[in-house]
Scaffold this active site. Structure first.
Site, PDB file in Angstrom:
ATOM      1  N   ARG A 178     -37.339   4.730  -1.899  1.00  0.00           N
ATOM      2  CA  ARG A 178     -37.056   6.110  -2.330  1.00  0.00           C
ATOM      3  C   ARG A 178     -36.627   6.152  -3.791  1.00  0.00           C
ATOM      4  O   ARG A 178     -36.768   7.185  -4.451  1.00  0.00           O
ATOM      5  CB  ARG A 178     -35.994   6.724  -1.415  1.00  0.00           C
ATOM      6  CG  ARG A 178     -34.633   6.094  -1.476  1.00  0.00           C
ATOM      7  CD  ARG A 178     -33.795   6.368  -0.249  1.00  0.00           C
ATOM      8  NE  ARG A 178     -34.301   5.647   0.917  1.00  0.00           N
ATOM      9  CZ  ARG A 178     -33.795   5.769   2.139  1.00  0.00           C
ATOM     10  NH1 ARG A 178     -32.777   6.585   2.366  1.00  0.00           N
ATOM     11  NH2 ARG A 178     -34.299   5.077   3.139  1.00  0.00           N
TER      12      ARG A 178
ATOM     13  N   LYS B 109     -32.195  -8.687   3.572  1.00  0.00           N
ATOM     14  CA  LYS B 109     -32.730  -8.543   4.927  1.00  0.00           C
ATOM     15  C   LYS B 109     -32.505  -9.831   5.725  1.00  0.00           C
ATOM     16  O   LYS B 109     -32.367 -10.910   5.147  1.00  0.00           O
ATOM     17  CB  LYS B 109     -34.236  -8.265   4.863  1.00  0.00           C
ATOM     18  CG  LYS B 109     -34.634  -6.912   4.303  1.00  0.00           C
ATOM     19  CD  LYS B 109     -36.148  -6.793   4.255  1.00  0.00           C
ATOM     20  CE  LYS B 109     -36.593  -5.453   3.702  1.00  0.00           C
ATOM     21  NZ  LYS B 109     -36.297  -4.345   4.630  1.00  0.00           N
TER      22      LYS B 109
END
Length: 500
Positions: free
Chosen positions: A353, A279
């Site tokens: 996920r 990130k």
């Protein structure tokens, strides 16, 4: 702070501060008129001076009046509308508390529950007022050298004019306190830094909760056990970190022994660097909040145990840390999930996920009535819905409607997004059964589509709380405790069905 309810003659109640509502134009309601009569018109005379216009949330503090047992009188404006909405009621409660916190008063009597609020009975008004007050008192100063001063205010009493409604008001207060306790627990966990709040710490918090509430049974699965179960997707996230992963299994047995449970599954990424798909550095500190899904399950179980609801519930916390290292998963790696389906990991920052898909497969063994997963899953959800409502998807319309209804009543709302089959095509991979991302379009929906491939055995809903679980940036940033109110209301509704 203690909140309770009381029915009595408004002019004869002894309190350090009496809170009374005044409509725009200085108009008193029936309660205000009764107090004005007891004070021989002194209140109406003061209002004629025009010091309080009665705008929503406007306040005026007065010394005690002759004929009234209260030491102080705090007037709060309610505006022009005879019927208020939830947002206005919250605004009034917050405005009142802001003044009360500045006083030396140790107790206060609040009459806001006598206002007419759309869609809310005595129970609903008492609960919303109480939750707002308790949430507004929350302070996180664990790491401050200089602690916040303890509030002088120790007790708030909600006034109930109709004695027949007192039990409903008391029930609303009790439910609000349980929800506030759960939300505060969730906020504490979300606000803790990643060097302290890691997967093992999350498991320890669950174990401690089990000690505090004997109705909860806690089991913790270690890295070795996750590998044995074949949770290749879960382990792909965890393998880059020196912090070992944990899958926490929580059991609440309030219903009959053979009743199928409801299941809550929380994403618990205790810090998310993005892994190899790193990130940007700006605001990365906020990625300590990426475990708020798991924290909200813990908070909901805290409320559930306090409420002693007559249902069975299972909680699953998928806890890991997503770090870049020589052991970390690379973009392009292919892993086999617990279900046997293979996943090409195109982006290691789509890690939530991956821990959830294996955990959702694990949930099958409990033969649940319904499963709700809660996750700070996609930045795309913030783009789509902002920070006011959570994103909601599911494979069963009845379950989705139940969650929407619970969120509406709890004033912790969600908004349904589609899971049309066409979106599934975005997850196609030439090398595996699916990719873990679907490209730049409809990012929240394709994340839901990914999870849907692991939930065909039961009724399932997915809550994306990326925008609602915390406040970003600035001095006010921090965890919100959402969606504990919504989830608790969902379970309250199921408990009511079980009793019917």
């Amino acid at each position: 702070m203690l909140i309770n309810a009381k029915h009595a003659d408004i002019g004869k109640i002894k309190t350090a501060c009496l809170v009374l509502s005044v409509a725009e134009g200085g108009k008193l309601d029936a309660l205000g008129k009764a107090l004005d009569a007891a004070c021989q018109g002194a209140l109406s005379k003061l209002l004629k001076r025009g010091d309080l216009a009665g705008k929503p949330g406007q306040t005026l503090l007065l010394p005690g009046l002759e004929g009234c047992k209260a030491e102080r009188l705090l007037l709060v404006g309610t505006g022009k509308e005879k019927t208020l909405n939830d947002r206005t009621l919250r605004k009034l409660a917050s405005s009142v508390l802001a003044v009360l916190k500045t006083l030396g008063a140790k107790d206060a009597l609040i009459t806001l529950g006598e206002l007419t609020v759309s869609g809310r009975d005595s129970y609903g008004k008492a609960r919303l007022i109480s939750e707002t007050l308790l949430q507004s008192l929350y302070v996180f100063d664990r790491f401050k050298s200089s602690k916040a001063d303890a509030p002088t205010l120790k007790q708030i009493t909600l006034f109930c004019a109709d004695k027949a409604e007192l039990a409903a008001v008391e029930r609303g207060v009790a439910h609000a306190q349980a929800i506030a306790h759960g939300a505060a627990f969730t906020r504490d966990l979300g606000n803790l830094p990643g060097n302290l709040c890691h997967p093992t710490f999350m498991a320890e918090q669950a174990l401690q909760l089990g000690k505090d509430f004997p109705s909860l049974k806690i089991e913790v699965l270690t890295e070795k056990e996750l590998k044995k179960l074949g949770m290749g997707a879960f382990m792909a996230v965890a393998q880059g970190s020196e912090q070992p992963p944990r899958l926490v299994v929580m059991h609440y047995q309030g219903g009959k022994k053979d009743d199928a449970p409801y299941a809550l599954v929380g994403k618990g990424i205790t810090f998310d660097t993005g892994g190899i798909s790193l990130k940007p550095g700006a605001a990365m500190d906020e990625m300590k909040y990426d475990m708020c899904g798991a924290a909200s399950v813990l908070g909901t179980f805290r409320a559930l145990a306090e409420l002693e609801l007559p249902i069975n519930v299972v909680g699953l916390l998928a806890c890991a840390e997503n770090m870049p290292s020589g052991h970390a998963t690379r973009p392009g790696d292919i892993v086999t999930s617990m279900s046997g389906q293979t996943v090409e990991i195109l982006n290691t920052d789509a890690e939530g996920r991956l821990v959830l898909c294996d955990t959702l497969t694990y949930a099958e063994r409990f033969k649940p009535k319904a499963v709700i997963d809660i996750a700070t899953l996609t930045g795309a959800c913030i783009v789509a819905l902002g920070s006011n409502v959570s994103g909601l998807m599911g494979n069963n319309d009845g379950l989705v409607k139940q969650i929407l209804k619970a969120g509406e009543f709890a004033d912790d709302r969600a908004w349904q997004l589609p899971l049309f089959e066409e979106y599934q095509e975005q997850l196609d991979s030439p090398f595996a059964d699916m990719a873990n991302i679907g490209g730049p379009k409809a990012g929240t929906i394709t994340a839901g589509c990914f999870l849907a491939r692991y939930t065909k055995a039961y009724h399932w809903a997915h809550l994306d709380i990326a925008g609602t679980a915390w406040v970003s940036g600035g001095k006010d940033k921090g965890a919100t405790g959402r969606p504990v109110p919504m989830l608790t209301q969902y379970l309250l509704d199921r408990a009511a069905e079980a009793k019917a």
